[in-house]
Design a protein around this motif. Structure first.
Motif, PDB file in Angstrom:
ATOM      1  N   MET A 160       0.829  -1.206   0.000  1.00 16.64           N
ATOM      2  CA  MET A 160       0.000   0.000   0.000  1.00 16.64           C
ATOM      3  C   MET A 160       0.865   1.258   0.000  1.00 16.64           C
ATOM      4  N   ASN A 161       1.874   1.288   0.857  1.00 20.14           N
ATOM      5  CA  ASN A 161       2.715   2.482   0.996  1.00 20.14           C
ATOM      6  C   ASN A 161       3.457   2.809  -0.297  1.00 20.14           C
ATOM      7  N   GLU A 162       3.808   1.781  -1.059  1.00 25.86           N
ATOM      8  CA  GLU A 162       4.556   1.987  -2.294  1.00 25.86           C
ATOM      9  C   GLU A 162       3.647   2.091  -3.527  1.00 25.86           C
ATOM     10  N   GLY A 163       2.327   2.081  -3.301  1.00 24.89           N
ATOM     11  CA  GLY A 163       1.382   2.219  -4.403  1.00 24.89           C
ATOM     12  C   GLY A 163       1.391   1.044  -5.362  1.00 24.89           C
ATOM     13  N   LEU A 164       1.615  -0.153  -4.828  1.00 25.64           N
ATOM     14  CA  LEU A 164       1.718  -1.343  -5.670  1.00 25.64           C
ATOM     15  C   LEU A 164       0.381  -2.048  -5.878  1.00 25.64           C
ATOM     16  N   VAL A 165      -0.657  -1.629  -5.156  1.00 22.71           N
ATOM     17  CA  VAL A 165      -1.986  -2.219  -5.321  1.00 22.71           C
ATOM     18  C   VAL A 165      -2.974  -1.133  -5.720  1.00 22.71           C
TER      19      VAL A 165
END
Length: 381
Positions: free
Chosen positions: A198-203
């Motif tokens: 979530m923090n890295e915008g991967l989803v």
């Protein structure tokens, strides 16, 4: 124009596979199953829930159903990647795998991570200890690239086990555990894998969803970043969390239709993919056994002759009903019928906890939403 046409054709093909009934109202799945061809078809054409999405941030991890007792998938750690089978556990928050440092018997028959063979591994001086209801481990923490369902998470903190006492993990078909609960539950303050996603915008969306198959069939999966519309045709019932540790909810009451009423003043429960059975406080298990005419001698059993006359067990949650039929909680093996219940006292600030494990989850498609801090349940038909 060509791209739009291609999209429409692919969407139409998916509808034909997943939606359009065959003659006489039977789906493709039902028709194949009746002819004994379903398993062969799924092996040649494995169902990938993420394949229907044409955007990044959605990825599916297939899970192996091991005797309806555990569900696990394959991840990789390091560069080059080292593969491990893990339980995707909503009842814990740490990622750990056995390491080459481990001297316990439990590590001897499982894949072990070797830091010396990964060019991206970063060591720490931090230790980790994790205790589960069935086993424990201790070891050290490190950082490395973790690949889950083709989602690469860089600098993910994880545990490298050095000791795994007892024999539970020795007999487990999986190597390690990937926790999907909240950071507040993580040992040694380790950031969970999904939080880094979530923090890295991967989803695409801050949620994941789970389908668990029955009767050792294939098809189980955890879908990151999306809700599969194929499994929510009965609608989604959203339940707010009562705590952000486990995926914890409040149950209004539990009814064994016409035979007993349990936790009438409400009680707490967690939705836990890492627990095989449905666990309840010992005092309630006694009531359930009496109401169903069952016996307990290490394993909760019932006379197979009466299985079809057993009542539904209904969980009343957030003003809604979630039934569990006898076919869901009774299993038969070699002429012996067992109930998928166990007694377990898990004390919390708000009382003893129920654990809605795989016995319950198999009946529902479950959505774990961090965006809403809710659990969504959709009954499987």
């Amino acid at each position: 124009m060509k791209l739009l046409l291609l999209f429409s054709l692919v969407a139409l093909a998916q509808c034909l596979v997943h939606r359009i009934p065959l003659r006489k109202g039977k789906s493709l799945r039902q028709s194949l199953q009746e002819r004994g061809l379903l398993e062969r078809y799924l092996k040649k054409h494995p169902y990938d829930p993420a394949a229907k999405y044409f955007s990044t941030g959605v990825s599916s991890e297939p899970m192996q159903n091991y005797m309806d007792n555990s569900y696990y998938g394959t991840i990789s750690i390091g560069t080059p990647p080292q593969d491990f089978t893990v339980i995707f556990d909503t009842g814990s928050s740490n990622l750990w795998v056995p390491s080459v440092y481990c001297t316990s018997l439990s590590c001897s028959n499982h894949n072990r991570f070797n830091p010396a063979k990964s060019s991206t591994f970063i060591s720490t001086n931090e230790s980790v200890y994790i205790a589960y209801g069935t086993g424990s481990l201790s070891g050290v923490l490190g950082y490395d690239t973790v690949n889950v369902a083709d989602i690469e998470v860089y600098n993910q903190i994880f545990g490298l086990s050095e000791t795994e006492p007892g024999d539970f993990f020795y007999y487990s078909p999986f190597d390690g555990i990937l926790g999907l609960a909240f950071p507040s539950l993580a040992s040694s303050g380790a950031t969970p894998v999904f939080d880094n996603m979530m923090n890295e915008g991967l989803v695409a969306r801050d949620l994941f969803s789970v389908y668990l198959s029955k009767n050792e069939e294939s098809g189980s999966f955890v879908l990151f970043g999306a809700i599969d519309p194929y499994y929510v045709t009965n609608g989604i019932s959203w339940i707010p969390l009562s705590a952000e540790t486990y995926w914890q909810i409040t149950m209004d009451r539990v009814s064994i239709m016409g035979r007993a009423e349990l936790c009438q003043d409400s009680c707490q429960a967690i939705v836990d993919t890492g627990t095989s059975l449905l666990a309840m406080p010992n005092e309630y298990l006694t009531v359930v056994l009496r109401a169903l005419g069952a016996t307990s001698n290490g394993e909760v059993r019932i006379d197979c002759e009466y299985r079809n006359s057993l009542p539904d067990i209904v969980f009343y949650i957030n003003g809604m009903e979630f039934p569990l039929t006898p076919s869901a909680y009774v299993t038969e093996s070699n002429g012996v019928c067992s109930l998928g219940f166990q007694g377990m006292n898990v004390p919390t600030e708000s009382g003893e906890m129920w654990i809605l494990g795989d016995v319950f989850i198999r009946e529902y498609y479950v959505i774990f939403s961090r965006a809403k801090n809710m659990v969504g349940l959709s009954r499987l038909s």
